[in-house]
Motif scaffolding. Structure first.
Motif, PDB file in Angstrom:
ATOM      1  N   VAL A 334       0.894  -0.720  -0.003  1.00 25.06           N
ATOM      2  CA  VAL A 334      -0.352   0.269   0.137  1.00 25.06           C
ATOM      3  C   VAL A 334       0.859   0.945   0.309  1.00 25.06           C
ATOM      4  CG1 VAL A 334      -1.967   0.856   1.473  1.00 25.06           C
ATOM      5  CG2 VAL A 334      -2.047  -1.130   1.118  1.00 25.06           C
ATOM      6  N   GLN A 335       1.964   1.373   1.136  1.00 24.47           N
ATOM      7  CA  GLN A 335       3.052   2.610   0.566  1.00 24.47           C
ATOM      8  C   GLN A 335       3.188   3.052  -0.170  1.00 24.47           C
ATOM      9  OE1 GLN A 335       5.852   1.507   3.623  1.00 24.47           O
ATOM     10  NE2 GLN A 335       4.198   1.566   5.447  1.00 24.47           N
ATOM     11  N   ARG A 336       3.568   1.885  -1.556  1.00 23.28           N
ATOM     12  CA  ARG A 336       4.457   1.874  -2.289  1.00 23.28           C
ATOM     13  C   ARG A 336       3.321   2.725  -3.624  1.00 23.28           C
ATOM     14  NH1 ARG A 336       6.754  -3.605  -3.598  1.00 23.28           N
ATOM     15  NH2 ARG A 336       7.807  -2.573  -5.695  1.00 23.28           N
ATOM     16  N   SER A 337       2.926   2.176  -3.595  1.00 24.39           N
ATOM     17  CA  SER A 337       1.621   2.425  -4.683  1.00 24.39           C
ATOM     18  C   SER A 337       0.689   3.912  -4.363  1.00 24.39           C
ATOM     19  CB  SER A 337       0.092   1.324  -3.792  1.00 24.39           C
ATOM     20  OG  SER A 337       0.159  -0.025  -4.508  1.00 24.39           O
ATOM     21  N   VAL A 338       1.358   4.092  -2.746  1.00 27.56           N
ATOM     22  CA  VAL A 338       0.373   5.904  -2.198  1.00 27.56           C
ATOM     23  C   VAL A 338       1.846   6.256  -3.232  1.00 27.56           C
ATOM     24  CG1 VAL A 338       0.137   7.430  -0.180  1.00 27.56           C
ATOM     25  CG2 VAL A 338      -1.030   5.133  -0.371  1.00 27.56           C
TER      26      VAL A 338
END
Length: 613
Positions: A334-338
């Motif tokens: 999720v953090q990489r996508s954000v």
């Protein structure tokens, strides 16, 4: 002497009342009685009870008396009670006054012949039932001139005609008008007559006028004397098989086209990406041009993503996409996508909220593909929400599943489109224009759902209607505790010392800008544009890393790879394929050939940095 010698015939006399008055050797052999046992007894003893019950023996004598001769076949009874099938001839015997005063009777045992005839009849009956029961093959007979003589249920099912419709009509009835003009029906029969059997495929016509693709076999049929009896014809409806073959051929063509398209699109993207990267790391780059540089960077990233999505969906439709599964932390996904979509969200002035569970959440999957899915959902939320909107990401764990939802207060989705938006090349937009002029190709959600389903999960869309926002929910099974250890979050990478890097690419813009980028990153880089120069320069330069294109003028990167490995001073180098071909099969091929890594154009700064480290 003649009568006594006829051992295969029962020949005996009856008086006017049907009493046996003589008996030959053949009668004893066939019926089992000796002469002293049967003479003086009525001939009715040779008949089954049912025949005697209806007085058939008396009827035979009556007809012989009336017509002078009577012939019949039927069951008769031996002395031991067994039955045999008999051919019987009774002849009336007349005296000098012309009056009947007895009968001559000749009986033959035809049991074996009847058994053979019955076996043949049963065989023919079984064959007829078999043929009639076949519904996926049209099986029928033609006479020597091509007129239909028989018709099975499969013929009716495939061609639509009943037996009454076609018996007696010519087989050309089933051919297209063009084939009839060309004499195709007659040519088929002539081929079968010449070679005994012929097979053909082509369009045939049903009763309703529709056509189907048929596989036809015609065999000539002869009697025991070698005379032509006609033709046996078997027709199969191969329309579906032909359609599948065409689809498979089309899929192969699409796959080849997408591979070439991806290569041709990525080649010009590579030098553009290199040039933008140089601008980004150049400290002296004019501040007033940074906005334009960033626009080029964003649009280049968007174009690169479109090319990647297009190739990915091509791999999915041809069944060539695969996942590299491992135990990964979903929080990091999720953090990489954000982080990847934060610039787009900031550009449109959206408020972003992210709510993650406090504990680590592990899933078994391909982290690159899962980041791709969430990044797609976040990008859609940003594009389909008017500037200044709200976008949120929430992750929960429910009953062994990780549930991640991406919500927005944007344009929403019509209720009847909630499933349709996942179809390939479908875009839902209320104003008929792309979302912010950037609606993509309508393949992102198709790709996202397929990737999630390949992970054993689901992707669902929800919306209360137009103008009321939307929510996309990903549901994935969590990883079991006894599966492979989590790789953990990536830490800070140490600085990369300067390397000697040789860039080999026939696209001069691509090679020269890549070399310039490497120099700007602190490396010693040189660029050459053909395989021969690569070997010569490498022997002198002794590169630690070689970035080698696969398509070189008059040569291939695979051949250059082998020549570089043969140079003692170059052999230790890390040789990396740098190409516009990025399918999994391409990566497998370069790995098997001996390349140390595979970079797909345009090469991102992070990918390049990882290879150098």
């Amino acid at each position: 002497m003649l009568v006594e010698g006829a051992v295969d015939y029962a020949i005996f006399l009856l008086d006017n009342d049907g009493i046996v008055s003589s008996w030959n050797v053949g009668a004893e052999k066939i019926k089992g009685y000796r002469a002293d046992e049967i003479i003086g007894r009525p001939f009715t003893v040779f008949y089954p009870d049912e025949a005697n019950a209806r007085q058939w023996p008396q009827e035979e004598l009556r007809r012989a008396r009336r017509d002078g001769r009577f012939e019949d076949e039927g069951w008769r009874v031996r002395k031991d009670g067994t039955r045999f099938w008999a051919n019987v001839v009774i002849t009336a015997l007349r005296n000098e006054q012309g009056e009947v005063d007895g009968f001559a009777k000749i009986t033959r045992d035809l049991t074996e012949r009847r058994r053979n005839e019955e076996a043949l009849r049963l065989s023919e009956e079984r064959f007829r039932l078999l043929v009639d029961g076949v519904r996926d093959h049209a099986i029928y007979m033609l006479d020597p001139s091509g007129h239909i003589q028989s018709w099975n249920a499969g013929a009716q099912a495939i061609k639509g005609y009943s037996a009454a419709d076609v018996i007696g009509r010519h087989v050309s009835l089933f051919y297209t008008a063009e084939d009839r003009l060309l004499g195709q029906p007659e040519q088929e029969l002539a081929q079968a007559l010449k070679y005994g059997r012929t097979t053909d495929e082509g369009w045939r016509v049903r009763k309703d006028g529709s056509v189907f693709w048929a596989l036809v076999t015609v065999s000539s049929v002869y009697d025991e004397e070698g005379h032509l009896r006609g033709f046996a014809k078997v027709t199969r409806d191969m329309t579906e098989r032909r359609r599948l073959a065409e689809l498979e051929h089309s899929a192969r063509r699409i796959s080849q086209f997408l591979a070439i398209l991806g290569h041709e699109l990525r080649n010009p993207l590579a030098p553009i990406r290199n040039a933008v990267s140089i601008m980004q790391i150049a400290p002296e780059f004019p501040a007033k041009l940074r906005g334009s540089r960033d626009i080029v960077d964003r649009q280049l990233s968007h174009l690169t993503r479109l090319v990647d999505d297009l190739l990915d969906v091509g791999r999915i439709t041809t069944g060539k996409i695969s996942l590299k599964r491992q135990r990964i932390g979903f929080r990091e996904v999720v953090q990489r996508s954000v982080e990847a979509t934060r610039p787009l969200l900031a550009e449109r002035g959206h408020e972003l909220s992210v709510k993650l569970p406090p504990q680590a959440v592990m899933v078994w999957g391909d982290d690159t593909r899962l980041v791709q899915v969430l990044q797609n959902l976040l990008s859609n939320a940003a594009k389909y929400t008017d500037p200044g909107g709200r976008v949120s990401v929430r992750v929960d764990v429910e009953d062994g599943f990780v549930v991640a939802s991406v919500s927005d207060n944007g344009r929403g989705i019509a209720p009847d489109a909630l499933q349709r938006i996942f179809d390939l090349f479908v875009q839902e937009d209320s104003d008929g224009e792309g979302a912010s002029g950037d609606g993509g190709l309508g393949i992102g959600l198709t790709l996202a759902r397929t990737l999630i389903e390949m992970h054993g999960g689901t992707l669902r869309a929800e919306s209360e209607g137009r103008g009321r926002g939307s929510r996309f929910t990903v549901r994935l099974p969590t990883a079991l505790d006894d599966q492979a250890d989590s790789p953990g979050a990536a830490g800070e990478q140490p600085g990369t010392p300067g390397r000697r890097v040789l860039v080999v690419d026939d696209n001069r813009d691509s090679a020269d800008t890549m070399a310039a980028l490497l120099v700007a990153m602190g490396h010693d880089a040189r660029a050459v544009h053909d395989g021969k120069a690569a070997v010569i320069v490498a022997a002198e330069f002794q590169p630690q890393v070689v970035l080698l294109d696969l398509n070189l003028p008059g040569d291939s990167g695979f051949n250059v790879l082998h020549r570089l490995r043969a140079e003692p001073k170059v052999a230790p180098a890390r040789i990396v394929a740098m190409t516009g071909y990025g399918q999994e099969s391409d990566r497998i091929r370069t790995a098997e050939a001996g390349f140390d890594a595979h970079l797909t154009k345009p090469v991102g700064w992070e990918q390049l940095q990882a290879v150098l480290e």
